[in-house]
Motif scaffolding. Structure first.
Motif, PDB file in Angstrom:
ATOM      1  N   ALA A   1      15.255   1.193 -11.504  1.00  0.00           N
ATOM      2  CA  ALA A   1      14.194   0.237 -11.810  1.00  0.00           C
ATOM      3  C   ALA A   1      13.093   0.922 -12.606  1.00  0.00           C
ATOM      4  O   ALA A   1      12.674   2.037 -12.284  1.00  0.00           O
ATOM      5  CB  ALA A   1      13.620  -0.346 -10.527  1.00  0.00           C
TER       6      ALA A   1
ATOM      7  N   ARG B   1      10.044  -0.173 -12.845  1.00  0.00           N
ATOM      8  CA  ARG B   1       8.864  -0.238 -11.967  1.00  0.00           C
ATOM      9  C   ARG B   1       9.257  -0.975 -10.684  1.00  0.00           C
ATOM     10  O   ARG B   1      10.385  -1.453 -10.566  1.00  0.00           O
ATOM     11  CB  ARG B   1       7.699  -0.950 -12.667  1.00  0.00           C
ATOM     12  N   ASP B   2       8.385  -1.041  -9.718  1.00  0.00           N
ATOM     13  CA  ASP B   2       8.691  -1.680  -8.439  1.00  0.00           C
ATOM     14  C   ASP B   2       9.133  -3.130  -8.651  1.00  0.00           C
ATOM     15  O   ASP B   2       8.587  -3.847  -9.495  1.00  0.00           O
ATOM     16  CB  ASP B   2       7.468  -1.676  -7.524  1.00  0.00           C
ATOM     17  N   ILE B   3      10.133  -3.546  -7.855  1.00  0.00           N
ATOM     18  CA  ILE B   3      10.610  -4.928  -7.869  1.00  0.00           C
ATOM     19  C   ILE B   3      10.610  -5.430  -6.437  1.00  0.00           C
ATOM     20  O   ILE B   3      11.222  -4.802  -5.555  1.00  0.00           O
ATOM     21  CB  ILE B   3      12.039  -5.040  -8.448  1.00  0.00           C
ATOM     22  N   GLU B   4       9.938  -6.547  -6.194  1.00  0.00           N
ATOM     23  CA  GLU B   4       9.867  -7.071  -4.832  1.00  0.00           C
ATOM     24  C   GLU B   4      10.311  -8.530  -4.789  1.00  0.00           C
ATOM     25  O   GLU B   4       9.906  -9.339  -5.625  1.00  0.00           O
ATOM     26  CB  GLU B   4       8.451  -6.948  -4.277  1.00  0.00           C
TER      27      GLU B   4
ATOM     28  N   GLU C   1      14.124  -3.629 -16.303  1.00  0.00           N
ATOM     29  CA  GLU C   1      12.827  -4.251 -16.077  1.00  0.00           C
ATOM     30  C   GLU C   1      13.028  -5.751 -15.913  1.00  0.00           C
ATOM     31  O   GLU C   1      13.784  -6.375 -16.666  1.00  0.00           O
ATOM     32  CB  GLU C   1      11.889  -3.974 -17.247  1.00  0.00           C
TER      33      GLU C   1
ATOM     34  N   LEU D   1      11.987  -4.658  -1.182  1.00  0.00           N
ATOM     35  CA  LEU D   1      11.167  -3.970  -2.165  1.00  0.00           C
ATOM     36  C   LEU D   1      11.971  -2.805  -2.721  1.00  0.00           C
ATOM     37  O   LEU D   1      12.386  -1.909  -1.979  1.00  0.00           O
ATOM     38  CB  LEU D   1       9.879  -3.444  -1.536  1.00  0.00           C
ATOM     39  N   ILE D   2      12.214  -2.840  -4.021  1.00  0.00           N
ATOM     40  CA  ILE D   2      12.908  -1.745  -4.701  1.00  0.00           C
ATOM     41  C   ILE D   2      11.862  -0.937  -5.449  1.00  0.00           C
ATOM     42  O   ILE D   2      11.160  -1.460  -6.316  1.00  0.00           O
ATOM     43  CB  ILE D   2      13.986  -2.276  -5.663  1.00  0.00           C
ATOM     44  N   LYS D   3      11.747   0.331  -5.094  1.00  0.00           N
ATOM     45  CA  LYS D   3      10.745   1.196  -5.698  1.00  0.00           C
ATOM     46  C   LYS D   3      11.179   1.648  -7.094  1.00  0.00           C
ATOM     47  O   LYS D   3      12.378   1.704  -7.403  1.00  0.00           O
ATOM     48  CB  LYS D   3      10.511   2.419  -4.816  1.00  0.00           C
ATOM     49  N   LYS D   4      10.185   1.986  -7.900  1.00  0.00           N
ATOM     50  CA  LYS D   4      10.456   2.529  -9.214  1.00  0.00           C
ATOM     51  C   LYS D   4      11.427   3.707  -9.110  1.00  0.00           C
ATOM     52  O   LYS D   4      11.256   4.599  -8.287  1.00  0.00           O
ATOM     53  CB  LYS D   4       9.142   2.992  -9.860  1.00  0.00           C
TER      54      LYS D   4
ATOM     55  N   GLU E   1      14.526   3.574  -8.087  1.00  0.00           N
ATOM     56  CA  GLU E   1      15.645   3.268  -7.193  1.00  0.00           C
ATOM     57  C   GLU E   1      16.666   2.389  -7.910  1.00  0.00           C
ATOM     58  O   GLU E   1      16.335   1.667  -8.861  1.00  0.00           O
ATOM     59  CB  GLU E   1      15.143   2.566  -5.925  1.00  0.00           C
TER      60      GLU E   1
END
Length: 388
Positions: free
Chosen positions: A324, A326-329, A348, A375-378, A380
């Motif tokens: 990712a 950036r973070d994806i929630e 992205e 929540l997927i962290k940047k 990951e």
């Protein structure tokens, strides 16, 4: 309502009636083989030169040139120790050949050549049966024929192949508000785009739509349109009218046409009101009317079934894991397929995730799967399905 995996399994476990036909080599691109192909002879069928140069007998620094062998020559040339012949790419090498040396490493004066490079036994010779031996498997049943496969089949002397027929696909778009692009637009009208997008998506993956029609939100007209389509189609795709609104007649019209529901509604976002059914050997997908939902459901559910119905060994979109950007929630309680863009080895999430927004789909090249409450962290890994 079923889960995403349950929907996948139900589709995968169907048994569409596969039909076959013979097609000429120049007319089989994208079709899937209905039977395995085995090599009818050794490939190459004789030892031949891999480049333009000289066929050498023995390992010396100088040779006497005694002749020439061109591609296609059928006369068998013989070589004695210390002799060479001029030879061209694809030409049959004499049986006594030690090696072929490329012309750039040779200095020639009249009928004598001086070798300026190293000679290794067997160099620059394509050996008989190097790629295939007679009877070796070439392609398995279900292999999707690509341009290179056509070239290989041609090189094996195969002019016609037995393939699975493509399913006959019909498209129906429903809605009182819909008008065709290019016609005058009045207040309350929406230009009909789903059937155009779905037809193009079919073509993207080698399928074609035999018909594409638009029907008003009228139960009798929808019922009649479905009945007509089911007479000749293998797969019927409907867009719109499958939710629970007062003018959503598609599910009722399908039931009145004897279509048996396989599942209705999938626990996902977007595309929850997705329907899949069958009547004998005809299968029906009723997709949501929102453009992004409609295309997402096509990619994730309709496409794998079209591939299954054409005898393909493929099963849906290519799936990869990618970091990712950036973070994806996903704060919701349903798994999501989000429009996304993969670039420079990262993914992205696109802006404009509303199921009615098609521009973000047009600018995306993947659907990113994000589980509910995740929540997927940047950096990951994200599961992505490639749509282009």
């Amino acid at each position: 309502m079923v889960s995403i995996q349950e929907a996948f399994n139900i589709i995968r476990n169907q048994d569409p009636q596969l039909k076959t036909e013979f097609r000429n080599l120049d007319d089989c691109l994208g079709f899937n083989l209905a039977e395995a192909v085995k090599a009818p002879f050794d490939m190459p069928s004789f030892d031949n030169s891999a480049m333009d140069g000289y066929a050498l007998c023995g390992n010396y620094s100088e040779y006497t040139v005694t002749g020439e062998v061109a591609a296609g020559d059928i006369d068998q040339v013989r070589l004695k120790d210390g002799e060479a012949v001029r030879i061209f790419t694809g030409a049959r090498v004499p049986a006594e050949t030690t090696a072929v040396i490329m012309q750039e490493k040779v200095k020639r004066e009249n009928d004598r050549i001086v070798i300026e490079g190293e000679i290794r036994p067997g160099q620059c010779i394509r050996r008989q049966g190097e790629e295939f031996k007679k009877g070796d498997p070439v392609f398995e049943e279900g292999f999707s024929i690509n341009p290179a496969a056509i070239g290989l089949l041609g090189s094996l002397g195969i002019a016609r192949v037995r393939v699975f027929k493509q399913p006959v696909v019909h498209l129906i778009a429903t809605g009182n508000e819909l008008i065709e692009p290019g016609t005058p637009k009045k207040a309350g009208h929406i230009y009909e785009s789903n059937s155009h997008a779905l037809s193009a998506a079919c073509e993207q993956f080698g399928f074609s739509c035999a018909s594409r029609v638009q029907i008003e939100d009228d139960l009798e007209k929808i019922r009649s349109g479905i009945a007509e389509a089911l007479k000749t189609c293998d797969v019927l795709i409907l867009s719109g009218g499958i939710s629970v609104g007062d003018y959503d007649y598609v599910k009722q019209a399908l039931e009145e046409n004897g279509v048996q529901e396989q599942f209705y509604k999938v626990f996902q976002k977007p595309g929850k009101p997705l329907y899949f059914g069958r009547r004998e050997n005809s299968f029906v997908f009723a997709l949501p009317g929102n453009p992004a939902s409609s295309l997402s459901c096509f990619y994730m559910y309709v496409l794998p079934f079209l591939q299954l119905s054409s005898g393909s060994n493929n099963a849906g979109l290519p799936k990869i894991q990618i970091p990712a950007l950036r973070d994806i929630e996903n704060k919701g309680d349903r798994p999501c397929f989000l429009k996304a863009r993969i670039k420079n080895n990262s993914v992205e999430i696109s802006g404009g995730q509303s199921s009615s927004m098609i521009r973000s789909m047009a600018l995306s090249n993947a659907l990113a799967y994000i589980d509910a409450g995740t929540l997927i962290k940047k950096g990951e890994a994200v599961t992505c399905y490639l749509i282009s």
